[in-house]
Design a protein around this motif. Structure first.
Motif, PDB file in Angstrom:
ATOM      1  N   GLY A 100      40.994  41.484  25.039  1.00 50.67           N
ATOM      2  CA  GLY A 100      40.464  41.444  27.038  1.00 50.67           C
ATOM      3  C   GLY A 100      40.027  42.389  27.670  1.00 50.67           C
ATOM      4  N   TRP A 101      40.591  43.299  27.679  1.00 49.72           N
ATOM      5  CA  TRP A 101      40.511  45.056  28.091  1.00 49.72           C
ATOM      6  C   TRP A 101      39.081  45.277  28.371  1.00 49.72           C
ATOM      7  N   LEU A 102      38.053  44.884  27.536  1.00 52.88           N
ATOM      8  CA  LEU A 102      36.834  45.468  27.504  1.00 52.88           C
ATOM      9  C   LEU A 102      35.589  43.744  27.396  1.00 52.88           C
ATOM     10  N   CYS A 103      36.942  42.434  27.852  1.00 57.64           N
ATOM     11  CA  CYS A 103      35.954  41.026  28.193  1.00 57.64           C
ATOM     12  C   CYS A 103      34.266  41.507  28.316  1.00 57.64           C
ATOM     13  N   THR A 104      33.074  41.609  28.747  1.00 62.35           N
ATOM     14  CA  THR A 104      31.918  42.007  28.628  1.00 62.35           C
ATOM     15  C   THR A 104      31.100  40.767  29.869  1.00 62.35           C
ATOM     16  N   GLY A 105      31.902  39.717  29.580  1.00 66.97           N
ATOM     17  CA  GLY A 105      31.718  38.691  30.897  1.00 66.97           C
ATOM     18  C   GLY A 105      32.372  38.365  32.599  1.00 66.97           C
ATOM     19  N   THR A 106      33.982  39.299  32.172  1.00 63.51           N
ATOM     20  CA  THR A 106      34.085  39.385  33.798  1.00 63.51           C
ATOM     21  C   THR A 106      33.412  40.095  34.684  1.00 63.51           C
ATOM     22  N   THR A 107      33.432  38.999  35.911  1.00 62.75           N
ATOM     23  CA  THR A 107      32.765  39.434  37.182  1.00 62.75           C
ATOM     24  C   THR A 107      33.859  40.162  37.611  1.00 62.75           C
ATOM     25  N   ALA A 108      35.219  40.966  37.834  1.00 69.68           N
ATOM     26  CA  ALA A 108      36.013  41.503  38.516  1.00 69.68           C
ATOM     27  C   ALA A 108      35.361  43.384  39.015  1.00 69.68           C
ATOM     28  N   LEU A 109      34.729  44.227  37.842  1.00 63.84           N
ATOM     29  CA  LEU A 109      33.941  45.194  38.589  1.00 63.84           C
ATOM     30  C   LEU A 109      32.592  44.277  39.692  1.00 63.84           C
ATOM     31  N   ALA A 110      32.335  43.334  40.008  1.00 65.87           N
ATOM     32  CA  ALA A 110      31.689  43.401  40.633  1.00 65.87           C
ATOM     33  C   ALA A 110      31.999  42.834  41.923  1.00 65.87           C
ATOM     34  N   ASN A 111      33.304  42.533  41.754  1.00 64.32           N
ATOM     35  CA  ASN A 111      34.015  41.759  43.314  1.00 64.32           C
ATOM     36  C   ASN A 111      33.703  40.823  43.364  1.00 64.32           C
ATOM     37  N   THR A 112      33.950  39.974  42.482  1.00 64.58           N
ATOM     38  CA  THR A 112      33.995  38.545  42.768  1.00 64.58           C
ATOM     39  C   THR A 112      34.425  37.248  42.112  1.00 64.58           C
ATOM     40  N   LEU A 113      34.367  36.187  42.260  1.00 59.12           N
ATOM     41  CA  LEU A 113      34.703  35.263  41.825  1.00 59.12           C
ATOM     42  C   LEU A 113      33.611  34.992  40.583  1.00 59.12           C
ATOM     43  N   PRO A 114      34.435  34.572  39.419  1.00 64.00           N
ATOM     44  CA  PRO A 114      33.299  34.456  38.503  1.00 64.00           C
ATOM     45  C   PRO A 114      31.958  33.577  38.603  1.00 64.00           C
ATOM     46  N   ASP A 115      31.976  32.151  39.343  1.00 60.07           N
ATOM     47  CA  ASP A 115      30.587  32.625  39.715  1.00 60.07           C
ATOM     48  C   ASP A 115      30.191  33.317  41.059  1.00 60.07           C
ATOM     49  N   GLY A 116      30.557  34.764  41.534  1.00 59.42           N
ATOM     50  CA  GLY A 116      29.340  34.801  42.250  1.00 59.42           C
ATOM     51  C   GLY A 116      29.982  34.878  43.464  1.00 59.42           C
ATOM     52  N   SER A 117      30.280  34.172  44.239  1.00 55.10           N
ATOM     53  CA  SER A 117      31.237  33.609  45.054  1.00 55.10           C
ATOM     54  C   SER A 117      32.338  34.392  45.781  1.00 55.10           C
ATOM     55  N   THR A 118      32.149  34.497  46.816  1.00 58.64           N
ATOM     56  CA  THR A 118      33.374  35.039  47.612  1.00 58.64           C
ATOM     57  C   THR A 118      33.980  33.972  48.405  1.00 58.64           C
ATOM     58  N   PRO A 119      35.546  33.815  48.123  1.00 59.72           N
ATOM     59  CA  PRO A 119      36.348  33.101  49.376  1.00 59.72           C
ATOM     60  C   PRO A 119      36.587  33.343  50.828  1.00 59.72           C
ATOM     61  N   PHE A 120      35.916  34.879  51.163  1.00 60.89           N
ATOM     62  CA  PHE A 120      36.643  35.356  52.194  1.00 60.89           C
ATOM     63  C   PHE A 120      35.249  35.332  53.181  1.00 60.89           C
ATOM     64  N   LYS A 121      35.647  35.401  54.277  1.00 61.28           N
ATOM     65  CA  LYS A 121      35.211  34.874  55.855  1.00 61.28           C
ATOM     66  C   LYS A 121      35.290  35.959  57.012  1.00 61.28           C
ATOM     67  N   ASP A 122      34.401  36.954  56.979  1.00 66.98           N
ATOM     68  CA  ASP A 122      35.580  37.338  58.675  1.00 66.98           C
ATOM     69  C   ASP A 122      35.018  36.374  59.516  1.00 66.98           C
ATOM     70  N   SER A 123      35.492  37.105  61.007  1.00 68.55           N
ATOM     71  CA  SER A 123      35.251  35.812  62.369  1.00 68.55           C
ATOM     72  C   SER A 123      34.204  35.357  62.463  1.00 68.55           C
ATOM     73  N   GLU A 124      32.899  36.331  62.353  1.00 69.09           N
ATOM     74  CA  GLU A 124      31.971  35.818  61.991  1.00 69.09           C
ATOM     75  C   GLU A 124      31.277  34.944  61.225  1.00 69.09           C
ATOM     76  N   GLY A 125      31.752  34.753  60.200  1.00 67.34           N
ATOM     77  CA  GLY A 125      31.470  33.674  58.451  1.00 67.34           C
ATOM     78  C   GLY A 125      30.562  34.671  57.871  1.00 67.34           C
ATOM     79  N   GLN A 126      30.406  36.429  58.769  1.00 67.85           N
ATOM     80  CA  GLN A 126      29.661  37.066  57.676  1.00 67.85           C
ATOM     81  C   GLN A 126      30.753  37.323  56.246  1.00 67.85           C
TER      82      GLN A 126
END
Length: 362
Positions: A100-126
């Motif tokens: 698992g430490w050599l996973c080629t499908g992880t999105t962790a290194l792209a700083n995203t959730l697996p679907d490519g999204s993010t759960p965070f937004k700033d106070s202006e919605g960015q």
């Protein structure tokens, strides 16, 4: 809305209010109870690993599951979990082969959730992106189910946080990457949180002698408490001459700093047939020079170590049980517990080389 510690290129590190989404399919929401301050966060802040994405920092944490999204089957609300920053996809050939430490499908290194999204937004919605898919310098996070590893409720959250990265990396470097046998000799260069975890891993493996190297007297003393049999100040002792006079070279040399100049010295520390293990992460683009003839002629090897070659769902519970049984005194790695709001100050201490490991709590 909650306060989180963010990094923005050109602006640096700051505390700011963020919005956290509800968990989607295959995701869980976790209340962070402790998060470690790791050099990987510092690599972002000091520009070693450039990022144009605005990030919520933090990737080494433990907490309690608040809520689960549709399709989650292995975790439920109330579970105590350690978060693994390298969430595997569970579908690629390496995951299928148990690497698992050599996973080629992880999105962790792209700083995203697996679907490519993010759960965070700033106070202006960015959009703000979770560092290594987690972003744990926030009171609440949303992460993939595969990033959460259930652990015993008795495990202190502060200890659990370190299992999310530094301890699993350091102990795993010994037990998984190098597979150090009992009686093998070893040197550990760098006695921060990861290096001290290497020392503890070597003690577990029955290595002897264990030589710990650091500029800091306090860190050398801590290494000795945790299992090192010899400590060396490299300003006062030529390490290469020392290990060859003492042993004719060591069987294993672990570099836990991520310094390309130090890495160049590793092959010279080894006995014939020895292995150098690269545990510390360098800056992007770093280069080290080695003597390939020496490696070939003496049968030496250089081993890369990512996340201690660990499978989080296997190794994290095992390490937790070793701690609870008294075999891994991980609480001794923590010398500073401070509020989550002081993440900026903790990063400054880390950059200055102050102390061992800071842990932030809400």
């Amino acid at each position: 809305m909650i306060d989180a510690t963010t990094y923005r290129a050109g602006r640096g590190v700051a505390q700011e209010p963020v919005i956290v989404a509800a968990p989607g399919p295959g995701q869980i929401r976790v209340s962070i109870r402790a998060t470690g301050v790791c050099h990987s966060d510092l690599h972002i802040v000091n520009g070693d690993w450039p990022s144009e994405q605005p990030l919520v920092l933090g990737h080494e944490a433990a907490g309690v599951v608040d809520e689960t999204g549709p399709g989650v089957t292995t975790i439920q609300p109330g579970d105590h979990v350690v978060l693994s920053w390298f969430a595997p996809c569970m579908r690629c050939s390496n995951c299928a082969a148990g690497r698992g430490w050599l996973c080629t499908g992880t999105t962790a290194l792209a700083n995203t959730l697996p679907d490519g999204s993010t759960p965070f937004k700033d106070s202006e919605g960015q959009e703000l992106w979770p560092y290594l898919g987690l972003g744990t310098f926030a009171p609440h996070v949303v992460v993939p189910e595969t990033a959460a590893v259930k652990v015993d409720d008795d495990l202190p959250f502060t200890v659990g946080a370190l299992l999310g990265c530094s301890v699993t990396t350091g102990v795993g470097a010994v037990l998984n990457t190098a597979r150090v046998p009992a009686g093998a000799s070893a040197v550990v260069i760098g006695c921060g949180g990861v290096g001290l975890s290497v020392v503890m891993g070597l003690k577990l493996a029955g290595a002897h002698p264990i030589i710990a190297v650091d500029l800091s007297p306090a860190k050398r003393a801590k290494a000795q408490e945790l299992g090192a049999t010899i400590t060396v100040d490299p300003r006062e002792t030529d390490l290469t001459e020392y290990v060859h006079d003492l042993l004719g070279g060591v069987d294993f040399a672990f570099e836990a700093i991520g310094n390309e100049k130090v890495i160049e010295t590793l092959p010279g520390l080894l006995a014939p047939g020895g292995a150098a293990v690269l545990v510390g992460m360098t800056r992007f683009g770093a280069r080290s020079s080695i003597d390939p003839y020496d490696l070939a002629d003496q049968g030496k090897s250089i081993l890369g170590c990512n996340y201690g070659s660990s499978v989080a769902r296997v190794d994290i519970p095992r390490l937790a049980k070793l701690h609870l049984a008294g075999h891994l005194p991980l609480e001794q790695l923590i010398d500073n517990v401070r509020p989550l709001s002081e993440a900026c100050l903790a990063l400054e201490d880390l950059a200055a080389g102050t102390g061992l490991r800071s842990v932030l709590t809400p």
